[in-house]
Design a protein around this motif. Structure first.
Motif, short mmCIF file in Angstrom:
data_model
loop_
_atom_site.label_atom_id
_atom_site.label_comp_id
_atom_site.label_asym_id
_atom_site.label_seq_id
_atom_site.Cartn_x
_atom_site.Cartn_y
_atom_site.Cartn_z
N SER A 132 25.14 72.48 34.58
CA SER A 132 24.81 73.87 34.85
C SER A 132 25.86 74.43 35.81
CB SER A 132 23.41 73.99 35.43
OG SER A 132 23.26 73.16 36.55
N LYS A 133 25.97 75.75 35.84
CA LYS A 133 27.00 76.35 36.68
C LYS A 133 26.73 76.05 38.15
CE LYS A 133 24.90 80.90 37.25
NZ LYS A 133 25.12 82.33 37.08
N GLY A 134 27.81 76.07 38.93
CA GLY A 134 27.69 75.83 40.36
C GLY A 134 28.37 74.55 40.80
N ARG A 135 28.03 74.12 41.98
CA ARG A 135 28.65 72.96 42.63
C ARG A 135 27.98 71.67 42.15
NH1 ARG A 135 27.20 71.02 48.19
NH2 ARG A 135 28.84 69.58 48.77
N GLN A 136 28.80 70.68 41.82
CA GLN A 136 28.34 69.36 41.39
C GLN A 136 29.06 68.30 42.21
OE1 GLN A 136 25.95 69.23 39.04
NE2 GLN A 136 26.11 71.41 38.63
N ILE A 137 28.39 67.19 42.50
CA ILE A 137 29.02 66.06 43.18
C ILE A 137 28.67 64.79 42.42
CG2 ILE A 137 29.11 64.66 45.28
CD1 ILE A 137 28.46 67.16 46.88
N MET A 138 29.70 63.99 42.12
CA MET A 138 29.50 62.69 41.47
C MET A 138 30.11 61.63 42.37
SD MET A 138 30.22 63.47 37.50
CE MET A 138 29.13 62.20 36.94
N ILE A 139 29.44 60.50 42.50
CA ILE A 139 29.93 59.40 43.32
C ILE A 139 30.26 58.22 42.41
CG2 ILE A 139 29.37 57.77 45.17
CD1 ILE A 139 27.50 59.93 46.30
N PHE A 140 31.47 57.69 42.57
CA PHE A 140 31.94 56.55 41.78
C PHE A 140 32.06 55.33 42.66
CE2 PHE A 140 33.27 60.10 39.27
CZ PHE A 140 33.18 59.66 37.97
N ASN A 141 31.61 54.20 42.17
CA ASN A 141 31.78 52.92 42.84
C ASN A 141 33.19 52.43 42.52
OD1 ASN A 141 31.84 50.25 43.61
ND2 ASN A 141 29.74 49.88 43.01
N THR A 142 33.98 52.12 43.54
CA THR A 142 35.36 51.72 43.32
C THR A 142 35.63 50.27 43.70
OG1 THR A 142 35.96 52.54 45.52
CG2 THR A 142 36.21 54.07 43.68
N GLU A 143 34.58 49.46 43.79
CA GLU A 143 34.77 48.06 44.18
C GLU A 143 35.69 47.31 43.24
OE1 GLU A 143 31.25 45.88 45.16
OE2 GLU A 143 30.42 47.58 46.26
N SER A 144 35.70 47.68 41.96
CA SER A 144 36.55 46.97 41.00
C SER A 144 37.96 47.55 40.91
CB SER A 144 35.90 46.99 39.61
OG SER A 144 35.78 48.32 39.15
N TYR A 145 38.23 48.64 41.61
CA TYR A 145 39.57 49.25 41.60
C TYR A 145 40.46 48.53 42.61
CZ TYR A 145 37.42 53.45 39.48
OH TYR A 145 36.76 54.33 38.67
N THR A 146 41.73 48.37 42.26
CA THR A 146 42.68 47.86 43.23
C THR A 146 43.09 49.02 44.14
OG1 THR A 146 44.53 48.29 41.74
CG2 THR A 146 43.56 46.10 41.67
N SER A 147 43.63 48.71 45.29
CA SER A 147 44.09 49.77 46.20
C SER A 147 45.22 50.53 45.54
CB SER A 147 44.59 49.16 47.51
OG SER A 147 43.53 48.54 48.18
N GLY A 148 45.27 51.82 45.77
CA GLY A 148 46.34 52.62 45.20
C GLY A 148 45.95 54.08 45.09
N ILE A 149 46.78 54.82 44.41
CA ILE A 149 46.55 56.24 44.20
C ILE A 149 46.09 56.43 42.76
CG2 ILE A 149 47.61 58.52 44.14
CD1 ILE A 149 49.58 57.49 46.25
N TYR A 150 45.05 57.21 42.60
CA TYR A 150 44.49 57.50 41.29
C TYR A 150 44.44 59.01 41.08
CZ TYR A 150 43.08 52.64 41.23
OH TYR A 150 43.08 51.27 41.25
N THR A 151 44.33 59.42 39.84
CA THR A 151 44.16 60.84 39.54
C THR A 151 42.78 61.05 38.92
OG1 THR A 151 45.18 60.66 37.35
CG2 THR A 151 46.61 61.27 39.17
#
Length: 82
Positions: free
Chosen positions: A49-68
């Motif tokens: 729906s229109k308006g502000r949304q927030i999603m939280i992602f678990n990054t435990e399986s990501y290696t350190s670095g820069i993502y897009t």
């Protein structure tokens, strides 16, 4: 002017949040890619729906670095690094 906004930000505890807004009810696609363009995670075709949304992602399986983070609303395509 852009109709949508996208703000990824990291949090403590190995997760990050994506905050975005849309000006109308839309189907959005969110993708997370590494710097080489490889897709790491994909949230495909979420009806929002229109308006502000927030999603939280678990990054435990990501290696350190820069993502897009890529947001596609059908009419707009936004990319931000985190």
């Amino acid at each position: 002017p852009p109709r949508s906004t996208l703000f990824p930000y990291t949090t403590l505890f190995r997760s990050f949040s994506i905050e975005y807004t849309t000006e109308e009810n839309e189907v959005v696609r969110l993708s997370i890619c590494d710097l080489y363009g490889k897709m790491i995670d994909n949230i495909n075709r979420i009806s929002q729906s229109k308006g502000r949304q927030i999603m939280i992602f678990n990054t435990e399986s990501y290696t350190s670095g820069i993502y897009t983070v890529k947001l596609n609303t059908g009419e707009e395509y936004l990319t931000r690094a985190y």
